[in-house]
Write a protein that holds these residues in place. Structure first.
Motif, PDB file in Angstrom:
ATOM      1  N   UNK A 196       0.850  -1.195   0.000  1.00 14.12           N
ATOM      2  CA  UNK A 196       0.000   0.000   0.000  1.00 14.12           C
ATOM      3  C   UNK A 196       0.885   1.244   0.000  1.00 14.12           C
ATOM      4  N   UNK A 197       1.579   1.508  -1.121  1.00 11.55           N
ATOM      5  CA  UNK A 197       2.541   2.608  -1.156  1.00 11.55           C
ATOM      6  C   UNK A 197       1.873   3.976  -1.041  1.00 11.55           C
ATOM      7  N   UNK A 198       2.577   4.905  -0.420  1.00 14.29           N
ATOM      8  CA  UNK A 198       2.056   6.258  -0.224  1.00 14.29           C
ATOM      9  C   UNK A 198       1.918   7.018  -1.530  1.00 14.29           C
ATOM     10  N   UNK A 199       2.519   6.504  -2.606  1.00 14.32           N
ATOM     11  CA  UNK A 199       2.366   7.133  -3.923  1.00 14.32           C
ATOM     12  C   UNK A 199       1.552   6.254  -4.871  1.00 14.32           C
ATOM     13  N   UNK A 200       0.793   5.305  -4.311  1.00 14.47           N
ATOM     14  CA  UNK A 200       0.009   4.384  -5.128  1.00 14.47           C
ATOM     15  C   UNK A 200      -1.298   4.993  -5.605  1.00 14.47           C
ATOM     16  N   UNK A 201      -2.046   4.267  -6.455  1.00 17.44           N
ATOM     17  CA  UNK A 201      -3.283   4.796  -7.028  1.00 17.44           C
ATOM     18  C   UNK A 201      -4.403   5.027  -6.027  1.00 17.44           C
ATOM     19  N   UNK A 202      -4.352   4.363  -4.874  1.00 17.91           N
ATOM     20  CA  UNK A 202      -5.395   4.521  -3.863  1.00 17.91           C
ATOM     21  C   UNK A 202      -4.949   5.388  -2.690  1.00 17.91           C
ATOM     22  N   UNK A 203      -3.801   6.023  -2.838  1.00 15.56           N
ATOM     23  CA  UNK A 203      -3.193   6.707  -1.687  1.00 15.56           C
ATOM     24  C   UNK A 203      -3.865   8.024  -1.322  1.00 15.56           C
ATOM     25  N   UNK A 204      -4.273   8.810  -2.288  1.00 16.71           N
ATOM     26  CA  UNK A 204      -4.733  10.157  -1.988  1.00 16.71           C
ATOM     27  C   UNK A 204      -5.956  10.165  -1.082  1.00 16.71           C
ATOM     28  N   UNK A 205      -6.907   9.294  -1.356  1.00 19.34           N
ATOM     29  CA  UNK A 205      -8.099   9.242  -0.508  1.00 19.34           C
ATOM     30  C   UNK A 205      -7.769   8.829   0.913  1.00 19.34           C
ATOM     31  N   UNK A 206      -6.841   7.894   1.068  1.00 22.56           N
ATOM     32  CA  UNK A 206      -6.440   7.459   2.407  1.00 22.56           C
ATOM     33  C   UNK A 206      -5.723   8.572   3.154  1.00 22.56           C
ATOM     34  N   UNK A 207      -4.861   9.281   2.449  1.00 24.02           N
ATOM     35  CA  UNK A 207      -4.111  10.377   3.073  1.00 24.02           C
ATOM     36  C   UNK A 207      -5.056  11.492   3.521  1.00 24.02           C
ATOM     37  N   UNK A 208      -6.009  11.826   2.665  1.00 21.59           N
ATOM     38  CA  UNK A 208      -6.931  12.912   2.981  1.00 21.59           C
ATOM     39  C   UNK A 208      -7.831  12.569   4.161  1.00 21.59           C
TER      40      UNK A 208
END
Length: 255
Positions: free
Chosen positions: A202-214
Motif C-alpha cells: 500500500x505505497x504512499x504514492x500508489x493509485x489509492x493513496x490520496x483518498x487514504x491520506x486525505x
C-alpha cells in the motif's frame, strides 16, 4: 510526601526471544529490527522472498542479536504452529509472538472466488489462531502476543474490503478471550490496528493513496517504523498491565 510510583522495571527486551511472522518486509521487517534493537533475539518467517528474510536477519545480527529466518506458508495446515515451535527451538525460548503475516486481498464481493475466500481466511484467521495455540504452549510466563489487524475494522471501509475486513475483524474475537485465558500466567494479548501505512502493498504514492491520506487527521501515511514502535512497547515490560485491547495507530483516520 512519599512516592507511590512502583520500582523501575527494565524497558528493553534483553534476554528475550521473539517470533515475527511475515517478517521479511514492511511492518514485519520493521518490527523485527525494532525488537532486535531493543535487545531481543528474533526469528522471522517468510513465504517466497528468502533473500529479503536473510537480509533482515543480517540486520538483526548487526545489533548483536541472534536472527533466524524460517520459511512458512501460513496457508499450509500446521505451518503456523510449526513455525512457533521451530522458532522456540532455534532461539532456546519464546517470549514474544507477533502475528503480522496476512493477505490484503481487495475485490468486489461478487468477484471473489471460493479459492480466494478460503486462502484469505486460512492465512488471516486460522494461521493466527493456530500460532497462538502453539504459543500458549511455548511462551514463557510473562510473555507477549501481539497481532496486527487493520483500522478498516473500526469504520466503514471502501468497496472491495469485505473479505479483508471480515478476516481481520476475527482477530478482535480472538484477542479478548485469549487475554483472559492466558492472563493468570502474566501473558498479555493485544491487537494493533494500523491505518494507511507506506509499504510495498500500500505505497504512499500508489493509485489509492490520496483518498487514504486525505482521510487522516495528520494528512499523511504512517511508516512501518511507527507501527513497529507500538508493537515493541506492547512487547516490553512497561506494557505489562495492557491486555485484551485494540490499539489504533492510524494518524487519526478513525477520529
Amino acid at each position: 510526601m512519599s512516592s507511590t510510583l512502583s520500582p523501575a522495571v527494565p524497558t528493553g527486551l534483553t534476554g528475550r526471544a521473539a517470533l515475527v511472522t511475515g517478517g521479511s518486509r514492511g511492518i514485519g521487517a520493521a518490527t523485527a529490527l525494532r525488537l532486535a534493537r531493543d535487545g531481543a533475539d528474533v526469528a522471522v518467517t517468510y513465504v517466497q522472498d528468502e533473500a529479503a528474510a536473510h537480509a533482515v536477519v543480517a540486520e538483526i545480527e548487526g545489533f548483536g542479536r541472534r536472527g533466524v529466518a524460517l520459511r512458512c506458508d501460513a496457508a499450509d495446515a500446521g505451518a503456523a504452529a510449526d513455525a512457533v515451535h521451530r522458532a522456540a527451538d532455534a532461539l532456546g525460548r519464546l517470549d514474544v509472538l507477533v502475528n503480522n503475516a496476512g493477505i490484503g486481498l481487495l475485490a468486489p464481493i461478487g468477484e471473489l472466488t471460493g479459492e480466494q475466500v478460503d486462502r484469505t481466511l486460512t492465512v488471516n484467521v486460522r494461521a493466527v489462531f493456530l500460532a497462538c495455540r502453539a504459543a500458549a504452549e511455548r511462551l514463557a510466563d510473562g510473555g507477549r502476543i501481539v497481532s496486527v489487524g487493520t483500522a478498516l475494522t473500526r469504520y466503514t471501509g471502501g468497496p472491495g474490503s469485505t473479505l479483508y475486513g471480515l478476516s481481520k475483524s476475527a482477530l478482535t474475537g480472538l484477542t479478548k478471550p485469549l487475554a483472559r485465558e492466558l492472563g493468570p500466567r502474566g501473558i498479555t494479548v493485544n491487537l494493533v490496528q494500523p491505518g494507511p501505512v507506506d509499504t510495498d502493498l500500500n505505497p504512499a504514492d500508489g493509485p489509492l493513496a490520496e483518498g487514504q491520506r486525505a482521510a487522516t487527521s495528520l494528512g499523511r501515511f504512517g511508516t512501518a517504523e511507527e507501527v513497529a514502535s507500538l508493537i515493541a512497547y506492547l512487547a516490553s515490560a512497561e506494557a505489562g498491565f495492557i491486555t485484551g485491547t485494540e490499539l489504533v495507530v492510524d494518524g487519526g483516520h478513525a477520529a
